[in-house]
Design a protein around this motif. Structure first.
Motif, PDB file in Angstrom:
ATOM      1  N   THR A 299       0.832  -1.201   0.000  1.00  0.00           N
ATOM      2  CA  THR A 299       0.000   0.000   0.000  1.00  0.00           C
ATOM      3  C   THR A 299       0.869   1.253   0.000  1.00  0.00           C
ATOM      4  O   THR A 299       2.025   1.226   0.435  1.00  0.00           O
TER       5      THR A 299
ATOM      6  N   ASP B 144      -1.227   6.784   1.270  1.00  0.00           N
ATOM      7  CA  ASP B 144      -2.656   7.046   1.436  1.00  0.00           C
ATOM      8  C   ASP B 144      -3.437   5.785   1.806  1.00  0.00           C
ATOM      9  O   ASP B 144      -4.650   5.821   1.959  1.00  0.00           O
TER      10      ASP B 144
ATOM     11  N   GLU C  36      -3.838   3.300  -0.101  1.00  0.00           N
ATOM     12  CA  GLU C  36      -4.356   2.679  -1.318  1.00  0.00           C
ATOM     13  C   GLU C  36      -3.433   1.547  -1.778  1.00  0.00           C
ATOM     14  O   GLU C  36      -2.210   1.652  -1.653  1.00  0.00           O
ATOM     15  N   VAL C  37      -4.028   0.472  -2.307  1.00  0.00           N
ATOM     16  CA  VAL C  37      -3.214  -0.655  -2.760  1.00  0.00           C
ATOM     17  C   VAL C  37      -2.465  -0.278  -4.031  1.00  0.00           C
ATOM     18  O   VAL C  37      -3.055   0.126  -5.030  1.00  0.00           O
ATOM     19  N   LYS C  38      -1.131  -0.384  -3.978  1.00  0.00           N
ATOM     20  CA  LYS C  38      -0.300  -0.009  -5.123  1.00  0.00           C
ATOM     21  C   LYS C  38       0.039  -1.218  -5.983  1.00  0.00           C
ATOM     22  O   LYS C  38       0.252  -1.110  -7.177  1.00  0.00           O
TER      23      LYS C  38
END
Ligand SMILES: Cc1cc2nc3c(=O)[nH]c(=O)nc-3n(C[C@H](O)[C@H](O)[C@H](O)COP(=O)(O)OP(=O)(O)OC[C@H]3O[C@@H](n4cnc5c(N)ncnc54)[C@H](O)[C@@H]3O)c2cc1C
Ligand SMILES: *[C@@H]1O[C@H](CO)[C@@H](O)[C@H](O)[C@H]1NC(C)=O
Ligand SMILES: *[C@@H]1O[C@H](CO)[C@@H](O)[C@H](O)[C@H]1NC(C)=O
Length: 509
Positions: free
Chosen positions: A238, A241, A243-245
């Motif tokens: 992640t 933020d 969010e999954v990268k």
């Protein structure tokens, strides 16, 4: 640095979780050297879901059985510098706080480790070059003590085996610093979702020799052969933020995976799903860090107040300063199923009714408050192929008596001996990893589980105090009345070393 000359039976250990158990294992593995190739270290990578180490108030007290692991990880001196060591523990009645039993552990200040249950030679021999390969520069310097004490340490004698105290977040910070200094790779924001094996049961080469390890690249396949045995984890990386990268596999052939990812272990779930046999207590406990002057009441370093409703523990976690009285961990019982806000609003009333001096909130300073549920659970196995479980990922117990991570650290020391034995070609992988699971489960079932349950039943007033064997034994070994000038008490306290198991006895000599 990896010694490319010598083929090894595995190439890297992936540790899931930068909690206390994961960091301690990384420290032990990264400190390991083999007599045959002193420059070689066991390569370690830690994968941690969070972006930092945990800061919740959890463990603070680490009991006698795990002290040898702090010694050989080379962190015992720093733990003492930053924390403190406990001498006195007392069990009391509520209200009057009359003493029901207790002890002074100062007889454990200077204990020879040689011959103690479950302590491998690599620990008690520390400092005079007879160990199993752990570098001992920190210990041989004697932590600043010269003369007799330094000389004693050199002979592997004179260790302080009392309960050590350092709040978990400070211990984690210390261990992380040491890990980074020793070049352990730590991958933050790497959340493990699942685990798997390569080449399980398809590899027929004998163990110990490690096949053609020297010809392998870090993550390349061995050419012209079937799959090597190994283990991998599926991770979600992640960003800042949250969010999954990226989603990817880490590990594979030649890797070993250790689940040190706590009570909700994704590694354990990957092996056994929701199967985690045991039970959850229908009580909630509230752990607080609070400044309050217990010295005024002549209290011990750790105090257990026995009562069905207002049971609590008050244990010193930091010494008094010019601006504050001593800091205490006050942990107390509460009804289950309320919200944190509800517990917070009940706390002043709880303190006023249960603490000595019946203080109103202006008389103490509450620093943190966290509710917890308690469990007694043990995974069906601590090993499947090259995937292993340690500490809370493997087993849970209530924290009364401080057997939680104390037992977890003992697992870690044992697993370190197993992996180092395989790495050095002194132990058969199948045999010793199988023994790791078998023996650690046995110790949990025979000692840690029943003892921790007994501790909680005693403090929460569910046990008959008249026939309480533990309090009876404490009376029998009390050096003030009888008990062989402290010798009997010392052997009772050292009896806890029975949770250890020395896996090096299965090394091929
Ligand atoms: C109030 C309280 C007081 C306690 N007091 C004591 C005490 O005095 N003495 C004692 O011995 N024990 C005590 N314990 C127990 C002790 O805190 C635990 O046994 C210990 O924290 C367990 O350590 P661990 O390394 O197994 O797991 P954890 O401390 O839970 O660490 C697990 C790590 O793995 C990470 N992680 C989790 N899932 C994933 C994933 N999927 N992928 C990647 N990373 C992941 C987490 O973020 C965390 O950093 C206490 C517990 C409580 C609740
Ligand atoms: C190291 O210490 C052990 C245990 O005290 C002792 O038996 C051994 O002789 C010592 N070895 C050396 C080389 O001093
Ligand atoms: C608390 O909640 C659990 C789970 O929902 C339930 O089993 C238990 O009976 C509840 N306890 C009380 C005292 O309400």
């Amino acid at each position: 640095m990896i010694d490319e000359q010598q083929p090894r039976p595995f190439k890297r250990v992936l540790i899931v979780g930068a909690g206390p158990s994961g960091l301690l294992l990384a420290l032990l593995l990264s400190k390991h050297t083999s007599p045959s190739s002193p420059s070689s270290r066991i390569p370690v990578t830690i994968l941690e879901a969070s972006h930092e180490v945990d800061s919740q108030p959890r463990a603070a007290h680490y009991g006698t059985p795990c002290i040898p692991e702090f010694i050989r990880a080379g962190i015992i001196d720093k733990i003492r510098e930053r924390g403190l060591v406990l001498d006195t523990m007392t069990w009391r009645k509520p209200g009057t706080f009359e003493e029901l039993g207790g002890f002074d552990a100062s007889g454990l200040r200077d204990v020879a480790l040689e011959g103690l249950e479950g302590v491998p030679r690599g620990v008690w021999g520390l400092g005079n070059g007879t160990g199993t390969g752990i570098e001992t520069e920190k210990e041989t310097e004697g932590g600043g003590t010269e003369g007799t004490e330094g000389a004693k340490k050199k002979n592997g004698k004179g260790q302080d085996m009392r309960t050590h105290c350092l709040v978990l977040q400070d211990l984690l910070k210390l261990m992380l610093e040491e890990c980074l200094e020793r070049g352990v790779e730590v991958l933050w924001r790497h959340k493990v979702l699942g685990v798997g094996h390569t080449g399980l049961g398809t590899r027929s080469k004998e163990d110990g020799k490690g096949g053609k390890g020297g010809e392998q690249k870090e993550d390349g396949k061995e050419e012209g052969k079937g799959e090597e045995k190994g283990a991998w984890v599926e991770v979600e990386v992640t960003g800042d933020d949250g969010e999954v990268k990226e989603s990817k596999k880490v590990g594979g052939e030649g890797y070993i995976v250790v689940g040190a990812d706590g009570a909700n272990s994704a590694v354990r779930k990957g092996l056994f799903g929701d199967e985690f046999p045991g039970f959850t207590w229908d009580r909630t406990i509230i752990a607080t860090n609070t400044y309050y002057d217990f010295d005024k009441f002549g209290w011990s370093d750790a105090n257990f107040i026995i009562d069905p409703e207002n049971f609590f523990m008050a244990a010193r976690i930091a010494a008094a300063t010019s601006t504050h009285p001593a800091l205490y961990r006050i942990t107390y019982g509460e009804v289950p199923n309320l919200t944190r806000a509800q517990y917070l609003s009940r706390q002043p009333f709880k303190f006023q009714s249960m603490l000595p001096g019946h203080p109103t909130p202006d008389k103490y300073q509450l620093i943190t408050l966290s509710p917890y549920r308690m469990h007694q659970r043990c995974a069906p196995s601590f090993r499947v192929g090259r995937i292993l479980l340690v500490a809370d990922a493997a087993h849970l117990c209530n924290p009364w008596g401080g057997l939680g991570i104390t037992g977890g650290f003992v697992d870690v020391g044992g697993l370190y001996d197993c992996l180092a034995g395989v790495w050095d070609g002194k132990a058969d992988e199948e045999e010793i990893l199988g023994l790791y699971s078998e023996k650690r489960i046995e110790k949990w079932k025979e000692i840690i589980n029943p003892l921790s349950q007994e501790n909680f039943r005693r403090v929460s007033g569910q046990a008959d105090l008249e026939g309480d064997e533990f309090l009876e034994v404490l009376r029998e070994v009390d050096p003030k009345t009888k008990g062989n000038g402290g010798g009997a008490l010392k052997s009772v306290l050292l009896g806890m070393m029975g949770v250890r198991y020395d896996f090096t006895r299965h090394y091929k000599r």
